[in-house]
Design an enzyme around this catalytic site. Structure first.
Site, PDB file in Angstrom:
ATOM      1  N   GLU A  25       0.816  -1.210   0.000  1.00  0.00           N
ATOM      2  CA  GLU A  25       0.000   0.000   0.000  1.00  0.00           C
ATOM      3  C   GLU A  25       0.855   1.268   0.000  1.00  0.00           C
ATOM      4  OE1 GLU A  25      -3.730  -1.650   2.648  1.00  0.00           O
ATOM      5  OE2 GLU A  25      -1.987  -0.843   3.691  1.00  0.00           O
ATOM      6  N   ASP A  29      -7.815  -4.823   9.103  1.00  0.00           N
ATOM      7  CA  ASP A  29      -7.406  -3.574   8.454  1.00  0.00           C
ATOM      8  C   ASP A  29      -7.299  -3.644   6.946  1.00  0.00           C
ATOM      9  OD1 ASP A  29      -5.225  -5.171   8.217  1.00  0.00           O
ATOM     10  OD2 ASP A  29      -3.805  -3.750   9.074  1.00  0.00           O
TER      11      ASP A  29
END
Lengths: 359, 359
Positions: A72, A243
């Protein structure tokens, strides 16, 4: 004609390049400043930055998913500074001797785009996640909370334990992990901390009697770590491990019976515990509570959930602390991540001779 | 139990950390390998990667705009490798002695998220942009093209000139810049290249008689560098400078009278010359021409436009070349961007002693 550079960080960049803080130097910084003091300082930065939420250009992180993990990029900026973090999540990594989560990032100058500070963020992410958790619990948990259950005793668990001890006054930990070796490591690392630590035989046993329940497990699946019958009135649930899409820790009925707080709603709808809930499932962004615009906990009996996924602004806050502290302690080194050009319009000319490039 | 690492790049990472190639070392690499050879090798990588377009997880870049510039993150990945580039664009930077464009990036392992290679990308971006331009022109321009107009003689201009000389056989350059000092610098840098260079008094004069027109200007505005009366049948326009919202170089009527090619349509609709055209304005993605799925130039009289904005895949291709060549030449150094942990589940334990961190 050259303009004089006013910003001192930028002036040092122009003179000497990007400040680079590698992983060993970041560990040295944390040892010298103290783990608890680092977490407290980062929590103070997060608080200050969340209080000026509207000043930031925010975006949900950009994720590249594969079968075995995710990579990410997490950018955020205000009018002065820009930051981004690179972070992966690969639960199978420990088999190769690598961390599940590895991270690094940059703090840059918005006025010029200059990358002022490049830092490791693996250790820093653990510090800032613990700081965020404790800051949220400080606002949302019952003020008399003293006992915390800590489910998942991996790489982040000690940081969570120390954050809650120092920022909230937690005195007792009830810990559980599917891997007993993880709990044993946690107990060893917390010796001398002053925390009373009990290793439990199950999640249910650990949660029993706790004021706060922190879940920080690593499995990438929709796990049911916490189920409704474990939850007692007045608990605060700090759900850290769920998450990303397909990775959650709480039974949906818990969310329905609780008041749920998130960091940044557009990202949490994709990645958080609420990913399985309808788009109109009510949540409160935590900054609104900090600013007094929305209520936090409404009663001593209410169950509160901090559905934490980790937001770029927390890394921005942490990078500010690491940069300032590295400068203060004289840690890190200056590197030529971008070319120091004698004439910035003459990039090609810098190839002519070593001397020109080094100038 | 530890699994054996098969990927040699990953094995070196586990053993010694991230390979870091700073700006001076990248310049040394380019000097030793040769500018033209670097551009040719990167063009070959771009060609190979564009030919397997469907293998890549693509996304438009993530931009943070301010009044004075932009900071962008450009990620892309296939099943094996992930890359991203950080790049800014700040036309006012040269006043401070800084480059308009500064960049760096990372090549990472998709299976683990490990950041294998961290590199400067300021110089590399100039190389890969020139490589992309020449590769597109090789396919789209008339094969008998020998004369190129080069409008905008800044940091990228020499790289464009050499790319077109070596990949296309351009022998004559007609150059123009609003700043005569920029043209003088370009002429000086190209001495001994074998190119015949004529400095012109205007864009119109430079374009007259050219087979290919390359525009690589820096102003962040909707400029009309090229207007319809300058364009002759059969020209190929390589529009490099118009690459973000509000920054274009071509009069819209030119686009309507041409066949327009782009890198990645979703990004070009936002950032390219076509940003002012309706959503159904016809464009062809260049990879389709490379693969023979769509036609390129349809006749010797057609005007072709490569509306280039720079796409993440080109940086992926360039990073592959820089990594491989740095390894081959023994350039760069290994750094601990992420912690080398004796026990990856015990991040906290790494704080205990310097020895443990250095292990």
């Amino acid at each position: 004609m050259k303009t004089t550079v006013q910003n001192p960080d930028l002036a040092r960049f122009v003179e000497a390049g990007t400040l680079y803080l590698g992983a060993p130097e970041a560990a040295e910084l944390v040892r010298r400043h103290g783990v608890a003091a680092c977490i407290e300082a980062i929590a103070a930065n997060i608080r200050a930055d969340f209080l000026r939420w509207a000043d930031f250009d925010k975006t949900a992180r950009v994720a590249a998913h594969s079968d075995v993990g995710v990579i990410e990029l997490m950018p955020v900026a205000d009018a002065q500074r820009y930051s981004f973090k690179y972070v992966n999540g690969h639960p199978g990594n420990t088999r190769l001797g690598l961390s599940t989560v590895m991270a690094f990032g940059v703090l840059a100058d918005v006025a010029t785009g200059a990358p002022l500070f490049l830092s490791e963020l693996t250790l820093t992410t653990a510090l800032r996640t613990a700081a965020m958790s404790a800051l949220a619990a400080k606002v949302l948990a019952r003020p008399d909370s003293r006992v915390m259950a800590l489910i998942g005793n991996g790489a982040q668990s000690e940081f969570q334990a120390l954050a809650f001890q120092h920022l909230l006054g937690i005195t007792e930990l009830r810990v559980y992990d599917v891997d007993p070796a993880a709990s044993a490591k946690l107990v060893g690392n917390l010796q001398g901390s002053g925390l009373r630590v009990t290793v439990c035989a199950s999640t249910a046993e650990a949660v029993r009697g706790a004021d706060i329940v922190t879940t920080v497990t690593a499995d990438k699946r929709n796990a049911l770590i916490l189920t409704p019958e474990m939850i007692q009135p007045g608990m605060h649930l700090n759900a850290v491990g769920g998450d990303c899409p397909g990775k959650t820790e709480l039974h949906g009925d818990i969310l329905h019976a609780s008041k749920v707080f998130v960091e940044y709603e557009p990202q949490s709808r994709i990645e958080g515990e609420i990913q399985h809930q309808p788009a109109d499932f009510a949540v409160t962004e935590f900054w609104q509570v900090l600013r007094g615009e929305r209520s936090g906990r409404d009663s001593a009996d209410q169950v509160t959930v901090f559905d934490s996924v980790g937001f770029a602004l927390e890394d921005f806050s942490a990078l500010r602390f690491m940069q300032q502290t590295a400068e203060h302690l004289g840690l890190g080194e200056r590197i030529a991540l971008v070319p120091p050009l004698a004439d910035p319009k003459n990039l090609f000319g810098s190839l002519r001779a070593t001397a020109a490039v080094a100038a």
